[in-house]
Enzyme design. Structure first.
Site, PDB file in Angstrom:
ATOM      1  CD  GLU A 181      85.030 -21.015 -10.061  1.00 25.02           C
ATOM      2  OE1 GLU A 181      85.090 -19.832 -10.452  1.00 25.02           O
ATOM      3  OE2 GLU A 181      84.327 -21.366  -9.118  1.00 25.02           O
ATOM      4  CG  ASP A 182      86.380 -16.545 -10.009  1.00 27.89           C
ATOM      5  OD1 ASP A 182      86.257 -17.700  -9.556  1.00 27.89           O
ATOM      6  OD2 ASP A 182      85.679 -15.589  -9.622  1.00 27.89           O
ATOM      7  CG  ASP A 201      88.984 -19.613  -0.652  1.00 18.58           C
ATOM      8  OD1 ASP A 201      89.884 -20.090   0.048  1.00 18.58           O
ATOM      9  OD2 ASP A 201      88.265 -18.671  -0.250  1.00 18.58           O
ATOM     10  CG  PHE A 242      89.048 -10.870  -0.341  1.00 17.63           C
ATOM     11  CD1 PHE A 242      88.166 -11.923  -0.543  1.00 17.63           C
ATOM     12  CD2 PHE A 242      88.715  -9.620  -0.834  1.00 17.63           C
ATOM     13  CE1 PHE A 242      86.968 -11.730  -1.213  1.00 17.63           C
ATOM     14  CE2 PHE A 242      87.522  -9.412  -1.510  1.00 17.63           C
ATOM     15  CZ  PHE A 242      86.644 -10.466  -1.696  1.00 17.63           C
ATOM     16  CG  ASP A 295      82.144 -10.073  -6.337  1.00 16.24           C
ATOM     17  OD1 ASP A 295      82.668 -11.199  -6.235  1.00 16.24           O
ATOM     18  OD2 ASP A 295      81.131  -9.754  -5.709  1.00 16.24           O
ATOM     19  NE  ARG A 302      80.866  -9.699 -10.376  1.00 11.78           N
ATOM     20  CZ  ARG A 302      81.030 -10.809  -9.678  1.00 11.78           C
ATOM     21  NH1 ARG A 302      82.107 -11.546  -9.831  1.00 11.78           N
ATOM     22  NH2 ARG A 302      80.114 -11.204  -8.820  1.00 11.78           N
TER      23      ARG A 302
END
Ligand code: 5GP
Length: 190
Positions: A112-113, A116, A165, A172, A178
């Site tokens: 995963e990036d 959260d 964020f 993105d 991205r």
């Protein structure tokens, strides 16, 4: 051979009408991703893990992570619904693309990036475990530790970050940003 001259890292930029400033530069990311790849290579020596990239955000991290792994490994992808241009996690997730590979009895590493709230990862792990893999691990580039609401085990974490964020390196803002080689944080939030 001539040395490659990389474009210099921009300190700040505008994406989707908002200002962002540098948070993690490409060198810092590259070094950490190499460490994670080395760890995975050691942990899975003698086995052939399959990396499951979570589209779209994880594609860049996955590509670099895979190049840092020096044992046999395979790759496949799944896709969840995104939060669109929202900066706040809605927590509502759906599976948009299933994996193609058969992962029963396989050593699976979900890539995963960012984690959260953790709700997406909880959902992914539930789906993956239904295929009865031999083992199920998670690699995430970023983890917003203070934002995580559910207890998900993260085996390989690139960076633990504040509840901010971020964009770039696959992440993105309304589908933009991205392609940035570095990770940026929105200016208002910091
Ligand atoms: P979670 O379900 O853990 O709340 O959210 C995971 C997903 O939300 C990530 O895969 C990513 O798509 C999105 N997300 C969460 N935080 C951020 C962020 O700071 N920046 C971007 N670009 N996406 C984020």
């Amino acid at each position: 051979m001539q040395e490659l001259h990389h474009l210099s890292v921009k300190r700040s930029l505008t994406v989707g009408g908002d200002r962002f400033k540098i948070y993690l530069d490409r060198k810092t990311i590259r070094n950490r991703v190499s460490e994670l790849g080395a760890e995975i290579s050691t942990d899975f020596a003698g086995r052939t893990p399959i990396l499951i990239g979570v589209l779209n955000g994880a594609f860049m991290f996955l590509a670099d992570l895979m190049r840092s792994i020096d044992i046999d490994c395979e790759v496949d992808f799944l896709k969840l619904s995104s939060y669109g241009a929202e900066k706040i996690s809605s927590g509502v997730v759906q599976e948009l693309k299933k994996i193609d590979a058969s992962i029963e009895g396989r050593h699976v590493i979900v890539v995963e990036d960012i984690v959260d709230t953790g709700l997406s990862m909880e959902f992914i792990l539930k789906i993956m475990s239904e295929y009865n893999p031999a083992s199920l691990s998670v690699a995430t580039l970023l983890h917003k530790t203070d934002a995580t609401k559910v207890d998900v085990r993260l085996d390989y974490v690139g960076f633990r970050i504040k509840n901010l964020f971020v964009i770039g390196y696959g992440l993105d803002y309304g589908q933009l940003g991205r392609n940035l080689a570095d990770i940026y944080v929105i200016e208002d939030d910091s």
